[in-house]
Enzyme design. Structure first.
Site, mmCIF file in Angstrom:
data_model
loop_
_atom_site.group_PDB
_atom_site.id
_atom_site.type_symbol
_atom_site.label_atom_id
_atom_site.label_comp_id
_atom_site.label_asym_id
_atom_site.label_seq_id
_atom_site.Cartn_x
_atom_site.Cartn_y
_atom_site.Cartn_z
ATOM 1 N N ASN A 62 45.127 82.706 64.578
ATOM 2 C CA ASN A 62 45.652 83.413 65.320
ATOM 3 C C ASN A 62 46.992 83.233 64.980
ATOM 4 O O ASN A 62 47.109 82.451 65.864
ATOM 5 C CB ASN A 62 44.999 84.208 66.490
ATOM 6 N N GLU A 75 40.694 86.105 61.779
ATOM 7 C CA GLU A 75 39.759 87.221 61.046
ATOM 8 C C GLU A 75 40.647 87.850 60.036
ATOM 9 O O GLU A 75 40.494 87.720 58.663
ATOM 10 C CB GLU A 75 38.931 88.034 61.200
ATOM 11 N N CYS A 115 39.447 94.083 63.064
ATOM 12 C CA CYS A 115 39.140 92.504 61.960
ATOM 13 C C CYS A 115 37.475 93.258 61.053
ATOM 14 O O CYS A 115 38.178 93.335 60.601
ATOM 15 C CB CYS A 115 38.955 91.635 62.705
HETATM 16 N N1 THU Z 1 41.930 87.622 68.524
HETATM 17 C C1 THU Z 1 41.418 86.913 67.173
HETATM 18 O O1 THU Z 1 41.773 86.270 66.702
HETATM 19 N N2 THU Z 1 40.559 88.065 66.870
HETATM 20 C C2 THU Z 1 39.428 88.609 67.664
HETATM 21 O O2 THU Z 1 38.350 89.354 66.964
HETATM 22 C C3 THU Z 1 40.265 88.730 68.966
HETATM 23 C C4 THU Z 1 40.825 88.149 69.219
HETATM 24 C C5 THU Z 1 43.112 86.796 69.213
HETATM 25 C C6 THU Z 1 44.145 87.675 69.204
HETATM 26 C C7 THU Z 1 45.227 87.230 70.349
HETATM 27 O O3 THU Z 1 46.197 86.008 69.424
HETATM 28 C C8 THU Z 1 44.015 86.615 71.299
HETATM 29 O O4 THU Z 1 42.650 86.323 69.941
HETATM 30 C C9 THU Z 1 43.153 87.133 72.439
HETATM 31 O O5 THU Z 1 43.717 88.479 72.550
#
Ligand code: THU
Length: 160
Positions: A62, A75, A115
């Site tokens: 992320n 993702e 995602c």
């Molecule tokens: N996040 C992801 O990378 N994937 C997900 O499916 C859920 C959330 C990240 C987004 C943000 O940077 C952090 O987790 C908190 O929501």
């Protein structure tokens, strides 16, 4: 009026070491890339690793932004990278893991709705199911045999 029950099949590996070796290796890649997440605001790091049919593993984590909605989940970072770099390759599996700074997450955190929609697009594109494995920082690993198991009644290009 008719009622319809929608059920999804979830496989649960009580511990990571029960995973098939190639999936355990993919989860290790997800953990490695998770460490490089840029998450200064949520301090919640996510890693995703994608096994492709050409042998490549594409990873993503992320990436947050001071303008919050401009950030991107792990993702989608991973799957868009796979689509950009290897558009002809089939996605064989996706492994996802998370880590929070203030607690040990010991249950699988499932991918967010956006995602799921993005991953479903590539599943539809390649016309074969994509198994998804996801876990917390520790604890069990959940497996669904297809992205659509995580997104029943999905919107797709057949409506367009
Ligand atoms: N996040 C992801 O990378 N994937 C997900 O499916 C859920 C959330 C990240 C987004 C943000 O940077 C952090 O987790 C908190 O929501």
């Amino acid at each position: 009026m008719q009622k319809k029950q929608l059920a999804i099949a979830l496989k649960i590996y009580a511990q990571e070491h029960e995973l098939p070796a190639e999936v355990a290796a993919l989860m290790q890649e997800a953990k490695k890339t998770r460490a490089n997440a840029y998450a200064p605001y949520s301090k919640f790091k996510v890693g995703a690793a994608i096994q492709l049919s050409n042998g490549e593993v594409v990873t993503g984590n992320n990436q947050e932004n001071a303008a919050y909605p401009s950030g991107m989940c792990a993702e989608r970072t991973a799957i868009y990278s796979a689509g950009a770099r290897f558009p002809e390759a089939r996605i064989e599996a996706i492994a996802i893991c998370v880590k929070a700074h203030n607690q040990i997450i010991s249950q699988p955190a499932s991918p967010c709705g956006a995602c799921r929609q993005a991953m479903a697009e590539y599943e539809q594109k390649q016309k074969t199911p994509i198994p998804v494995y996801f876990m917390g920082e520790t604890g069990p690993v959940y497996k669904v045999d297809a992205v659509l198991d995580l997104l029943p009644l999905a919107f797709d290009s057949s409506f367009l």
